[in-house]
Enzyme design. Structure first.
Site, PDB file in Angstrom:
ATOM      1  N   ASP A  61      -5.062  -4.909  -4.007  1.00  0.00           N
ATOM      2  CA  ASP A  61      -3.761  -4.579  -4.581  1.00  0.00           C
ATOM      3  C   ASP A  61      -2.689  -5.153  -3.664  1.00  0.00           C
ATOM      4  O   ASP A  61      -2.912  -5.337  -2.458  1.00  0.00           O
ATOM      5  CB  ASP A  61      -3.596  -3.064  -4.714  1.00  0.00           C
ATOM      6  CG  ASP A  61      -2.330  -2.683  -5.467  1.00  0.00           C
ATOM      7  OD1 ASP A  61      -2.008  -3.346  -6.471  1.00  0.00           O
ATOM      8  OD2 ASP A  61      -1.638  -1.738  -5.043  1.00  0.00           O
ATOM      9  N   GLU A  74       1.773  -5.102  -2.870  1.00  0.00           N
ATOM     10  CA  GLU A  74       3.124  -4.613  -3.139  1.00  0.00           C
ATOM     11  C   GLU A  74       4.068  -5.777  -2.851  1.00  0.00           C
ATOM     12  O   GLU A  74       3.813  -6.595  -1.954  1.00  0.00           O
ATOM     13  CB  GLU A  74       3.469  -3.405  -2.280  1.00  0.00           C
ATOM     14  CG  GLU A  74       2.549  -2.198  -2.485  1.00  0.00           C
ATOM     15  CD  GLU A  74       2.585  -1.629  -3.889  1.00  0.00           C
ATOM     16  OE1 GLU A  74       3.558  -1.903  -4.633  1.00  0.00           O
ATOM     17  OE2 GLU A  74       1.641  -0.913  -4.260  1.00  0.00           O
ATOM     18  N   HIS A 104       7.404   1.549  -4.114  1.00  0.00           N
ATOM     19  CA  HIS A 104       6.417   1.515  -3.032  1.00  0.00           C
ATOM     20  C   HIS A 104       6.896   2.129  -1.720  1.00  0.00           C
ATOM     21  O   HIS A 104       6.091   2.390  -0.820  1.00  0.00           O
ATOM     22  CB  HIS A 104       5.907   0.090  -2.788  1.00  0.00           C
ATOM     23  CG  HIS A 104       6.969  -0.953  -2.626  1.00  0.00           C
ATOM     24  ND1 HIS A 104       7.948  -0.907  -1.652  1.00  0.00           N
ATOM     25  CD2 HIS A 104       7.180  -2.111  -3.312  1.00  0.00           C
ATOM     26  CE1 HIS A 104       8.708  -1.973  -1.740  1.00  0.00           C
ATOM     27  NE2 HIS A 104       8.279  -2.723  -2.749  1.00  0.00           N
ATOM     28  N   HIS A 112       3.318   4.398  -4.034  1.00  0.00           N
ATOM     29  CA  HIS A 112       2.421   3.499  -4.759  1.00  0.00           C
ATOM     30  C   HIS A 112       1.854   2.491  -3.760  1.00  0.00           C
ATOM     31  O   HIS A 112       1.981   1.287  -3.910  1.00  0.00           O
ATOM     32  CB  HIS A 112       3.244   2.819  -5.857  1.00  0.00           C
ATOM     33  CG  HIS A 112       2.451   2.009  -6.815  1.00  0.00           C
ATOM     34  ND1 HIS A 112       1.789   2.551  -7.885  1.00  0.00           N
ATOM     35  CD2 HIS A 112       2.217   0.671  -6.887  1.00  0.00           C
ATOM     36  CE1 HIS A 112       1.214   1.596  -8.579  1.00  0.00           C
ATOM     37  NE2 HIS A 112       1.448   0.439  -7.988  1.00  0.00           N
ATOM     38  N   ASP A 117      -4.033   2.739  -3.511  1.00  0.00           N
ATOM     39  CA  ASP A 117      -4.371   2.279  -4.852  1.00  0.00           C
ATOM     40  C   ASP A 117      -5.741   1.617  -4.899  1.00  0.00           C
ATOM     41  O   ASP A 117      -6.463   1.746  -5.890  1.00  0.00           O
ATOM     42  CB  ASP A 117      -3.312   1.304  -5.360  1.00  0.00           C
ATOM     43  CG  ASP A 117      -2.073   2.016  -5.875  1.00  0.00           C
ATOM     44  OD1 ASP A 117      -2.060   3.259  -5.853  1.00  0.00           O
ATOM     45  OD2 ASP A 117      -1.124   1.338  -6.285  1.00  0.00           O
TER      46      ASP A 117
END
Length: 242
Positions: free
Chosen positions: A7, A9, A57, A152, A157
């Site tokens: 993942d 950001e 985030h 997040h 995640d």
């Protein structure tokens, strides 16, 4: 098989408009088990972060002030991804950013480095058409605990996505499925001791059984005869569910 659940950001939503990756997280899984190896990086984006993105985030430019630029960690990241199958929720988004970053430093794109990509968002849309299929919704659907998810964050995640992927592919319902219920073990990522609680078995509801029967009817029609599942299924559809 070596897989990487990953993942990112970012500073915003559009890689083609110059937005950058500010956090990368990847967990290594081999034969459907986390190995304990992971890569977690923060990067200075060399540009401002959109306020809307920061609200999601929680990563500020001040926090990233002393972090390396992507060019300084690109080789490490490329080596981590090389020859692995990537598991990503909404893969086009993350791949778009990774490819743009690798293009800037003259390295092969992520698609060329890896050995295939699984998009769990596309998978979820096939399994649950017409329903919400973001990571939060899938965690709720599979009863995956996300109590520690404040922001997040990419690493959190990845942990959640690993659970979701295993649940969706039905190989096992949890990263700890193969752990002796009686003996405390250590979490593969954090190293913290934990004890597996007994799994709760939920029988299918009447509506779910009816939906399943309707799906088998479509298989019968496609096969022009009874599908193999009907020959394997018990006469009582609730048999073995409690």
């Amino acid at each position: 098989m070596r897989q990487i659940i990953l993942d990112t950001e970012t500073t915003g939503l559009e890689a083609h408009l110059g937005h950058r990756i500010i956090e990368f997280a990847g967990l290594e899984m081999v034969n459907r088990k986390l190995t304990g190896r992971y890569l977690h990086l923060y990067m200075h984006p060399e540009r401002q972060i959109d306020p809307d993105a920061e609200r999601v985030h929680g990563i500020s430019l001040d926090f990233l002030a002393d972090k390396p630029k992507f060019a300084q960690v690109a080789d490490e990241l490329a080596a981590f991804l090389r020859d692995a199958e990537l598991i990503i929720h909404n893969a086009p988004f993350d791949l778009g950013f990774l490819n743009a970053e690798f293009d800037r430093v003259g390295l092969p794109r992520a698609n060329a480095l890896c050995n295939g990509v699984i998009d769990t968002l596309a998978m979820a849309r096939d399994l649950f058409p017409g329903k919400r299929n973001n990571l939060d919704a899938l965690c709720d659907r599979f009863e995956i605990d996300r109590a520690n998810r404040v922001f997040h964050g990419a690493l959190i995640d990845c942990e959640l996505l690993a659970e979701v992927y295993l649940a969706m592919t039905r190989g096992q319902d949890s990263l700890a499925m193969d752990i002796d219920m009686e003996t405390p073990r250590q979490d593969a990522l954090t190293g913290l001791a934990f004890e597996r609680k007994p799994l709760r078995v939920l029988p299918a509801s009447e509506a779910e059984l009816a939906e399943h029967a309707a799906y088998l009817d479509t298989l019968d029609k496609a096969a022009k005869g009874a599908c193999i599942w009907r020959s394997l299924a018990p006469a009582d559809p609730t048999e073995g569910s409690a």
